[in-house]
Design an enzyme around this catalytic site. Structure first.
Site, short mmCIF file in Angstrom:
data_model
loop_
_atom_site.label_atom_id
_atom_site.label_comp_id
_atom_site.label_asym_id
_atom_site.label_seq_id
_atom_site.Cartn_x
_atom_site.Cartn_y
_atom_site.Cartn_z
N THR A 179 -8.39 -32.46 49.71
CA THR A 179 -7.88 -31.09 49.89
C THR A 179 -8.39 -30.12 48.83
O THR A 179 -8.02 -28.94 48.86
CB THR A 179 -6.34 -31.07 49.80
OG1 THR A 179 -5.97 -31.53 48.49
CG2 THR A 179 -5.71 -31.95 50.85
N LYS A 180 -9.22 -30.57 47.91
CA LYS A 180 -9.62 -29.67 46.81
C LYS A 180 -10.75 -28.73 47.26
O LYS A 180 -11.25 -28.84 48.37
CB LYS A 180 -10.01 -30.52 45.59
CG LYS A 180 -8.84 -31.40 45.08
CD LYS A 180 -7.72 -30.58 44.43
CE LYS A 180 -6.37 -31.27 44.37
NZ LYS A 180 -6.25 -32.42 43.47
#
Ligand SMILES: *Cc1c(COP(=O)(O)O)cnc(C)c1O
Length: 378
Positions: A179-180
């Site tokens: 998710t980064k």
């Protein structure tokens, strides 16, 4: 349903991973080295070591500090489990610090009085991608002779007073978790200008093995000390190289979404918006708003449920460490010890912000938030 996050994976990533798969070499090799070189030149640091997580990067940075049992490391309570957990694994004590009421980053003014003769390092977290006040923090660290290990899991690419995050503290830890802001599925990078320890860092990332030949045939090596299994496989680096090449465009897309949100919400008295001081460049990994609960007739959890009912995915960053049972039980922390973080936790909501969002998606979020606020306004 608009998901809270989606990674931007295109043909470029697929082609790169395919060529790695077809090369016959899947573990750490030429893709990982190339990813390191390109990351290093982007950030402008002397050394970059590709690893399999940001947690691994923090673990290695602490490992080489030569810390002893019962030493202390200063960490903001408003953060994720990772950095505090490796402090615990090394037999040290994580000394938690409350957050600043506006930025929600570590409250610089509260660091000084938390320093003891046992303090060895500070691990600031650039929450959501907003850089901490690094000049002030480095001054405190220098005065007390503490190392600064930045948790930059959210802060790629971010800039503090003209310097890119990754080129400022002693060590900086990046995450490429799914998710980064750029992803390798799972992965991390450790950057530093301390050339004297780079060989040891690399060695520790792979079982403490020295002189590992990279041709895949030689069996001769020497185990110098017990290390870890923290290397980044080429399969992941193949993804990272392509993600890195488009990080600027993806950041511009997130910045645009952030400014659409800021403009749409600026006159809503029921919401507090994230701040972006003029001397930094926010990475906009997260766009976290705070609800003015005194002006609303619903809780944060109900707000999340109302957005979900309107097909908007959200998240919360973070439940502060001092509210988790391990830290309460082990260190006797109470909610009142960190009043700012405790109060903020009840009010924070992260809205979707990622490059794949269309204007229609952003407008859908804005409309849903407006709708919930209007319905539950006091
Ligand atoms: C995601 C995250 C980490 C951990 O990253 P990994 O690559 O999953 O180890 C560390 N700190 C913060 C603040 C994070 O959000």
């Amino acid at each position: 349903m608009l998901p809270f996050h989606l990674p931007e994976i295109s043909e470029g990533e697929i082609d790169s991973v395919r060529s790695c798969l077809q090369s016959g070499w899947l573990t750490t090799g030429s893709f990982a080295r190339r990813f390191e070189t390109e990351f290093r030149s982007f950030v402008g640091c002397s050394h970059a070591v590709a690893l399999n997580s940001c947690t691994a990067a923090a673990h290695l940075a602490l490992h080489i500090l030569d810390i002893k049992e019962f030493d202390e490391v200063i960490i903001p309570t408003m953060s994720f489990a990772a950095a505090a957990e490796v402090v615990c694994h090394l037999g040290m004590r994580p000394v938690l610090i409350d957050c600043h009421p506006v930025s929600l980053n570590i409250d610089i003014k509260k660091i000084d009085r938390a320093v003891t003769p046992r303090t060895k390092a500070i691990i600031p977290v650039h929450l959501g991608g907003l850089p901490c006040e690094m000049d002030e923090l480095l001054e405190i660290a220098r005065f007390h002779k503490l190392k600064v290990i930045e948790d930059a899991a959210h802060a790629f690419p971010a800039v503090y007073r003209g310097r890119i995050i990754g080129s400022i503290g002693d060590y900086t830890c990046f995450s490429f978790y799914a998710t980064k802001t750029i992803t390798t599925g799972e992965g991390g990078m450790l950057t530093t200008d301390h050339g004297e320890c780079i060989d040891r860092l690399r060695r520790l990332s792979l079982h403490g093995i020295d002189h590992r030949p990279n041709d895949g045939y030689s069996w001769d090596y020497d185990i110098v000390e017990p290390g870890h299994k923290y290397n980044m496989p080429d399969l992941a680096a193949a993804l990272g190289i392509i993600q890195l090449a488009k990080c600027q465009r993806m950041w511009e897309a997130r910045r645009r979404i952030a400014s659409m949100y800021q403009k749409a919400f600026q006159n809503i008295q029921e919401l507090e918006l994230p701040s972006e001081p003029p001397d930094v460049r926010h990475a906009w990994h997260l766009y976290s708003i705070r609800l003015r609960l005194d002006r609303l007739r619903l809780s944060r959890n109900q707000f999340i449920a109302e957005l979900r009912a309107r097909n908007i995915g959200t998240s919360v960053h973070f439940k502060p460490l001092h509210l988790h049972s391990y830290y309460r039980r082990t260190y006797g922390y109470t909610p009142q010890d960190f009043p700012v973080a405790t109060a903020a936790f009840d009010r924070i909501v992260s809205l979707p912000i990622y490059s794949l969002m269309t204007d229609t998606d952003v407008l859908q979020v804005i409309e849903a938030v407006n709708d919930v606020v209007q319905q539950y306004r006091r």
